[in-house]
Design an enzyme around this catalytic site. Sequence first.
Site, PDB file in Angstrom:
ATOM      1  N   LYS A 121       0.816  -1.216   0.000  1.00 21.82           N
ATOM      2  CA  LYS A 121       0.000   0.000   0.000  1.00 21.82           C
ATOM      3  C   LYS A 121       0.844   1.258   0.000  1.00 21.82           C
ATOM      4  O   LYS A 121       0.450   2.272  -0.566  1.00 21.82           O
ATOM      5  CB  LYS A 121      -0.956  -0.010   1.194  1.00 21.82           C
ATOM      6  CG  LYS A 121      -2.058  -1.033   1.019  1.00 21.82           C
ATOM      7  CD  LYS A 121      -3.287  -0.676   1.807  1.00 21.82           C
ATOM      8  CE  LYS A 121      -4.418  -1.625   1.439  1.00 21.82           C
ATOM      9  NZ  LYS A 121      -5.600  -1.439   2.257  1.00 21.82           N
ATOM     10  N   LYS A 203      -5.173 -11.608  -6.991  1.00 19.07           N
ATOM     11  CA  LYS A 203      -6.461 -11.789  -6.324  1.00 19.07           C
ATOM     12  C   LYS A 203      -7.509 -10.853  -6.935  1.00 19.07           C
ATOM     13  O   LYS A 203      -7.184  -9.738  -7.320  1.00 19.07           O
ATOM     14  CB  LYS A 203      -6.262 -11.458  -4.835  1.00 19.07           C
ATOM     15  CG  LYS A 203      -7.433 -11.800  -3.961  1.00 19.07           C
ATOM     16  CD  LYS A 203      -7.139 -11.410  -2.518  1.00 19.07           C
ATOM     17  CE  LYS A 203      -8.417 -10.939  -1.857  1.00 19.07           C
ATOM     18  NZ  LYS A 203      -8.248 -10.467  -0.493  1.00 19.07           N
ATOM     19  N   LYS A 206     -11.403  -5.508  -5.074  1.00 19.48           N
ATOM     20  CA  LYS A 206     -12.604  -4.690  -5.153  1.00 19.48           C
ATOM     21  C   LYS A 206     -12.319  -3.238  -5.507  1.00 19.48           C
ATOM     22  O   LYS A 206     -13.197  -2.528  -5.962  1.00 19.48           O
ATOM     23  CB  LYS A 206     -13.354  -4.736  -3.819  1.00 19.48           C
ATOM     24  CG  LYS A 206     -12.574  -4.238  -2.625  1.00 19.48           C
ATOM     25  CD  LYS A 206     -13.374  -4.458  -1.360  1.00 19.48           C
ATOM     26  CE  LYS A 206     -12.499  -4.262  -0.133  1.00 19.48           C
ATOM     27  NZ  LYS A 206     -13.184  -4.606   1.102  1.00 19.48           N
TER      28      LYS A 206
END
Length: 341
Positions: A121, A203, A206
């Site tokens: 991040k 993965k 979202k």
Amino acid sequence: MSEILAETAPKKRMLSGIKPSGDMTLGSYLGAVKNWAERADQFDCYYFMADLHAITVRQNPADLRRRTLEQLAQYIACGLDPEKNTLFIQSHVHQHAELGWILNCYSMFGELSRMTQFKDKSAKNEDNINGGLFTYPSLMAADILLYQPDLVPVGEDQKQHVELCHTIARRFNGVYGDVFKIPEPFVPKMGARVMSLTNPLAKMSKSENEDTGRVLLMDPPEVIMKQFKRAITDSDTENCVRFDKENKPGVANLMTIYAAVTGKSYADIEMEFSGMGYGAFKPAVGEAVVETLRPIREEATRLMKDKGYLENVYKTGAEKASYVAEKTLRKVYKKLGFVAK
Ligand code: TRP
């Protein structure tokens, strides 16, 4: 007699959270929420919308508010019955932030620096590498330890955080005695890891746009079909539906999804599509997903219009949650030497 025993034996407690930082994907449904719904009778379950965690990355306030409620509506639509599960919003239970601060003082700089999610991040949000992003795992440890759960179902990507939670809890217990229960991480076997349809090595996420091969719980059927039709299958010459994660990750991912929504085994699926190529398999997976998600989407849409009902659910949930959380927090304050109020 055994029935009476089964009724009186305390259920194991389970807890998990999802950040309302994006719309719910097929990945989080199959990897998490679906499995949670099936466990309500066996376990005493707590689930929350992790809004405190969401703000470690900048959020648009109106979107955050809408998504938090939508997520609650979607959880319920996915089968999480508010009568059987405690559903709440993290920021409504102030004990999370309080214990989070305390556990910051029992989390080491080196440990937090080694977290893969922090490193990822920080690389993605170079202009906002804030303290919250760094201490995210201490707050997550607080989320967990407040409830003394036996199990914490998380995806692979959160396992490292749960492990750090164990380290923090052991450190704390080492100094103050048995304050926290050490929970087990719990990764459901079937459909635990749904990958992106366009990049089966990553993965299904979202937060990214639809070109990244994700399917949202609320996507209309035609969008879902489009996503599956353009799913990446593998550039092998075989054109055969066979489970081989190593060499055919795209096909393996579609098989994982199909298995999770139909309950079929990989062997069954191979048989069902034997002699047919990817051209037949991809829309079949799409259709199975459309039919699985249709009732969920309709129910979530209906619930979103019933704000009074949702309010009642999250208020009741927060009351139940804070009752449990407060007990742990009181104990912690006392052990630390804080003067009682
Ligand atoms: N960090 C988790 C995620 O990103 C969400 C979360 C927050 C969580 N607190 C938790 C999950 C406690 C399990 C337990 O998915």
